[in-house]
Enzyme design. Structure first.
Site, short mmCIF file in Angstrom:
data_model
loop_
_atom_site.label_atom_id
_atom_site.label_comp_id
_atom_site.label_asym_id
_atom_site.label_seq_id
_atom_site.Cartn_x
_atom_site.Cartn_y
_atom_site.Cartn_z
N GLU A 96 -3.45 64.81 52.89
CA GLU A 96 -4.65 64.16 52.32
C GLU A 96 -4.70 62.68 52.66
OE1 GLU A 96 -1.93 64.78 50.77
OE2 GLU A 96 -1.64 63.63 48.94
N CYS A 108 4.26 67.19 48.33
CA CYS A 108 5.24 66.22 47.87
C CYS A 108 5.80 66.64 46.50
CB CYS A 108 4.60 64.83 47.84
SG CYS A 108 5.81 63.50 47.79
N HIS A 152 2.02 64.07 53.36
CA HIS A 152 0.71 64.07 52.71
C HIS A 152 -0.43 64.28 53.72
CE1 HIS A 152 2.06 62.72 48.73
NE2 HIS A 152 3.00 62.08 49.40
#
Lengths: 227, 81
Positions: free
Chosen positions: A205, A86, A203
């Site tokens: 994660e 990002c 993302h």
């Protein structure tokens, strides 16, 4: 495996990514402040998401010139894997480690939603655990994710297999409707020629635990272990 | 010395913000707006007194930080106080 997560003023996903790194590698990530001049010895450096320096001037422009980035660029050029997620992707583009730039979303709206990504290259350090063409569900949260590069750069990226992820529908069709932000050629993530530097807008994660609705992002981190 | 810098999007680079401004002007009743391109304007006060040196320095500022030449052009003028 030692990992470092770089924190700038305005970074906000460092704990998310540090959590996943600790879970996958078995040792805690080193958190490194932007004002430091050196990244400790690492097998992976992560530039996490957020809004470094308030997105002033251009997203990632200020962070790209902060003291720690000189060492990140040097280590990247020496072969240390660097993952930009990002805002981290925006920073990598601003440093010149990756080509192109992330522009304002075509819709002009901040996008926060699940997206589906087609894995186009499974040869990078980050995608070895995926299958070619696999559809991975991850989460988008950005206002400036609209990837832009000139046509010859795009052709070079495509020709060299450096387009790693593309926005697609849940069935894997790369369509204009599935393009979250207007990115050229539905590009969601690109790598450097070695596959050691990866920049991506979604993302992984935040798609790494069942509670989060998807575990498809976890494989990206597990791929790093699968040497 | 003061530098006045204009940063604009290159031709051919889509400008969604410009489009939104164009639409807003249309909805305010301004007819005949055929295109809008938006950019940045930056003023910098410089200690330098030598114009050639100032010009070289501002040019480097633009290339290294103020503009991203992947999508942006820049132009500037210098003015004595």
């Amino acid at each position: 495996m030692k990992t470092s997560v770089i924190v700038f003023p305005g970074t906000n996903r460092e704990r998310d990514v540090a959590d996943v790194l600790a879970a996958v590698t078995g040792s805690p990530a080193q958190i490194v402040w932007h004002g430091d001049s050196e990244v400790p010895q690492s097998d992976l450096i992560v530039l996490p998401g957020g809004f470094s320096f308030g997105d002033y001037l251009r997203c990632g422009a200020m962070a790209a010139h902060s003291p720690i980035m000189r060492d990140v660029v040097a280590k990247a050029k020496a072969g240390v894997p660097v993952l930009g997620i990002c805002n981290g992707f925006q920073i990598l583009c601003e440093t010149g480690l990756l080509p192109g730039i992330l522009q304002r979303n075509a819709s002009l709206k901040f996008i926060c939603k699940d997206v589906w990504l087609k894995v186009e290259n499974t040869q990078t350090q980050y995608t070895r655990r995926y299958n070619q063409g696999e559809v991975a569900r991850m989460i988008c949260a950005h206002g400036d994710g609209n990837y832009f590069a000139d046509p010859s750069t795009l052709d070079r990226l495509e020709g060299d297999g450096r387009v790693v992820f593309r926005y697609c529908d849940p069935k894997g069709n790369v369509t204009a409707e599935a393009n979250a932000n207007g990115a050229q050629r539905n590009i969601a993530g690109i790598a450097d020629p070695t596959g050691r530097i990866l920049g991506m807008m979604p993302h992984p994660e935040n798609a790494a635990e069942p509670m989060l609705g998807s575990v498809d992002g976890r494989k990206l981190f597990e791929s790093l272990l699968a040497a | 010395m003061k530098a006045r810098i204009r940063i604009t999007l290159k031709n051919g680079v889509l400008d969604p913000q410009g489009k939104a401004i164009q639409n807003a002007l249309g909805s305010l009743g301004f007819a005949g707006v055929s295109d809008v391109r938006q950019g940045k304007y930056i003023e910098i006060d410089l200690a330098a007194t030598d114009e050639a040196a100032a010009r070289a320095e501002v040019d480097r500022m633009c290339r290294e930080l103020l503009a991203n030449t992947v999508i942006e052009d820049y132009a500037f003028e210098l003015a004595k106080p």
